[in-house]
Design a protein around this motif. Structure first.
Motif, PDB file in Angstrom:
ATOM      1  N   LYS A  47       0.770  -1.261   0.071  1.00 34.84           N
ATOM      2  CA  LYS A  47      -0.140   0.018   0.044  1.00 34.84           C
ATOM      3  C   LYS A  47       0.815   1.259  -0.154  1.00 34.84           C
ATOM      4  O   LYS A  47       1.925   1.295   0.318  1.00 34.84           O
ATOM      5  N   PRO A  48       0.395   2.579  -0.306  1.00 35.86           N
ATOM      6  CA  PRO A  48       1.002   3.874  -0.478  1.00 35.86           C
ATOM      7  C   PRO A  48       1.727   3.861   0.827  1.00 35.86           C
ATOM      8  O   PRO A  48       1.144   3.359   2.090  1.00 35.86           O
ATOM      9  N   ILE A  49       3.011   4.359   0.925  1.00 41.55           N
ATOM     10  CA  ILE A  49       3.661   4.736   2.200  1.00 41.55           C
ATOM     11  C   ILE A  49       3.143   6.358   2.437  1.00 41.55           C
ATOM     12  O   ILE A  49       3.536   7.145   1.851  1.00 41.55           O
ATOM     13  N   ARG A  50       2.574   6.291   3.887  1.00 44.81           N
ATOM     14  CA  ARG A  50       2.075   7.430   4.168  1.00 44.81           C
ATOM     15  C   ARG A  50       2.644   8.057   5.249  1.00 44.81           C
ATOM     16  O   ARG A  50       2.395   9.338   5.625  1.00 44.81           O
ATOM     17  N   THR A  51       3.303   7.452   6.177  1.00 40.33           N
ATOM     18  CA  THR A  51       3.501   7.972   7.494  1.00 40.33           C
ATOM     19  C   THR A  51       5.383   7.359   7.347  1.00 40.33           C
ATOM     20  O   THR A  51       5.844   6.602   6.988  1.00 40.33           O
ATOM     21  N   GLU A  52       5.997   7.857   8.618  1.00 37.35           N
ATOM     22  CA  GLU A  52       7.186   7.670   8.673  1.00 37.35           C
ATOM     23  C   GLU A  52       7.583   6.182   9.284  1.00 37.35           C
ATOM     24  O   GLU A  52       8.298   5.436   8.728  1.00 37.35           O
ATOM     25  N   ALA A  53       6.564   5.611   9.921  1.00 41.92           N
ATOM     26  CA  ALA A  53       6.555   4.306  10.451  1.00 41.92           C
ATOM     27  C   ALA A  53       6.269   3.445   9.100  1.00 41.92           C
ATOM     28  O   ALA A  53       7.002   2.387   9.105  1.00 41.92           O
ATOM     29  N   ASP A  54       5.411   3.577   8.192  1.00 40.33           N
ATOM     30  CA  ASP A  54       5.383   3.029   7.096  1.00 40.33           C
ATOM     31  C   ASP A  54       6.744   2.980   6.306  1.00 40.33           C
ATOM     32  O   ASP A  54       7.209   2.146   5.626  1.00 40.33           O
ATOM     33  N   TYR A  55       7.239   4.207   6.298  1.00 41.94           N
ATOM     34  CA  TYR A  55       8.420   4.114   5.396  1.00 41.94           C
ATOM     35  C   TYR A  55       9.714   3.294   6.260  1.00 41.94           C
ATOM     36  O   TYR A  55      10.388   2.708   5.244  1.00 41.94           O
ATOM     37  N   ASP A  82      10.756   5.745  -3.247  1.00 46.72           N
ATOM     38  CA  ASP A  82      11.150   6.875  -3.983  1.00 46.72           C
ATOM     39  C   ASP A  82       9.934   7.891  -3.979  1.00 46.72           C
ATOM     40  O   ASP A  82      10.173   9.174  -3.891  1.00 46.72           O
ATOM     41  N   ALA A  83       8.657   7.525  -4.077  1.00 43.14           N
ATOM     42  CA  ALA A  83       7.656   8.566  -4.076  1.00 43.14           C
ATOM     43  C   ALA A  83       7.577   9.360  -2.728  1.00 43.14           C
ATOM     44  O   ALA A  83       7.588  10.358  -2.854  1.00 43.14           O
ATOM     45  N   TYR A  84       7.716   8.442  -1.835  1.00 43.66           N
ATOM     46  CA  TYR A  84       7.477   8.934  -0.452  1.00 43.66           C
ATOM     47  C   TYR A  84       8.776   9.980  -0.073  1.00 43.66           C
ATOM     48  O   TYR A  84       8.495  11.003   0.231  1.00 43.66           O
ATOM     49  N   GLU A  85      10.091   9.547  -0.511  1.00 48.47           N
ATOM     50  CA  GLU A  85      11.013  10.279  -0.158  1.00 48.47           C
ATOM     51  C   GLU A  85      11.020  11.652  -1.168  1.00 48.47           C
ATOM     52  O   GLU A  85      11.242  12.751  -0.600  1.00 48.47           O
ATOM     53  N   ALA A  86      10.640  11.873  -2.172  1.00 47.77           N
ATOM     54  CA  ALA A  86      10.397  13.148  -3.121  1.00 47.77           C
ATOM     55  C   ALA A  86       9.313  13.777  -2.412  1.00 47.77           C
ATOM     56  O   ALA A  86       9.485  15.079  -2.554  1.00 47.77           O
ATOM     57  N   ARG A  87       8.256  13.386  -1.798  1.00 51.24           N
ATOM     58  CA  ARG A  87       7.141  14.316  -1.137  1.00 51.24           C
ATOM     59  C   ARG A  87       7.685  14.692   0.066  1.00 51.24           C
ATOM     60  O   ARG A  87       7.739  15.871   0.557  1.00 51.24           O
ATOM     61  N   GLN A  88       8.666  13.876   1.069  1.00 51.31           N
ATOM     62  CA  GLN A  88       8.912  14.220   2.253  1.00 51.31           C
ATOM     63  C   GLN A  88      10.240  15.181   2.407  1.00 51.31           C
ATOM     64  O   GLN A  88      10.347  15.705   3.319  1.00 51.31           O
TER      65      GLN A  88
END
Length: 126
Positions: free
Chosen positions: A6-14, A45-51
């Protein structure tokens, strides 16, 4: 296999995704584990680009980087920027790049025009 993707939405997911990638590292491409590794890497990659977005480089830093990559000297910039004095002024951040300089640098060195038109560090406050 592990949990549903599922999408990575939180630091814990990451963090969980990073742990799983480490466990899957080296999985053969085209296998279920390899496919999961590819999908997780894309999600990370998508999470890091956003965060953690990265600012594009300063124009002078971009020119210096390309000069290092291609083994160029300041003399090699003269056909693109102008006289030796003009090159020194630009590279020492005392003169901004003109539109013609930007066009030539983009065409001959392949530096993104978007990067070259940005203010140089130090110009931003002006």
């Amino acid at each position: 296999m592990a949990t549903e993707l599922k999408p990575i939405r939180t630091e814990a997911d990451y963090q969980n995704a990073l742990v799983e990638v480490e466990q899957l590292w080296g999985a053969k491409s085209g296998t279920p584990k390899g496919d999961r590794l590819d999908v997780l890497a894309t999600l990370i990659d998508a999470y890091e680009a956003r965060q953690y977005p990265m600012d594009p480089p300063d124009p002078i830093e971009a020119i210096q980087f390309r000069m290092e990559q291609q083994g160029l000297s300041r003399k090699d910039l003269e056909p693109l920027i102008g006289t030796r004095a003009r090159v020194a002024e630009v590279m020492n951040r005392r003169r901004s790049l003109s539109i013609e300089m930007i066009r030539r640098l983009h065409e001959h060195l392949g530096i993104s025009a978007e990067v070259l038109i940005r203010p140089t560090r130090g110009d931003e406050a002006a």
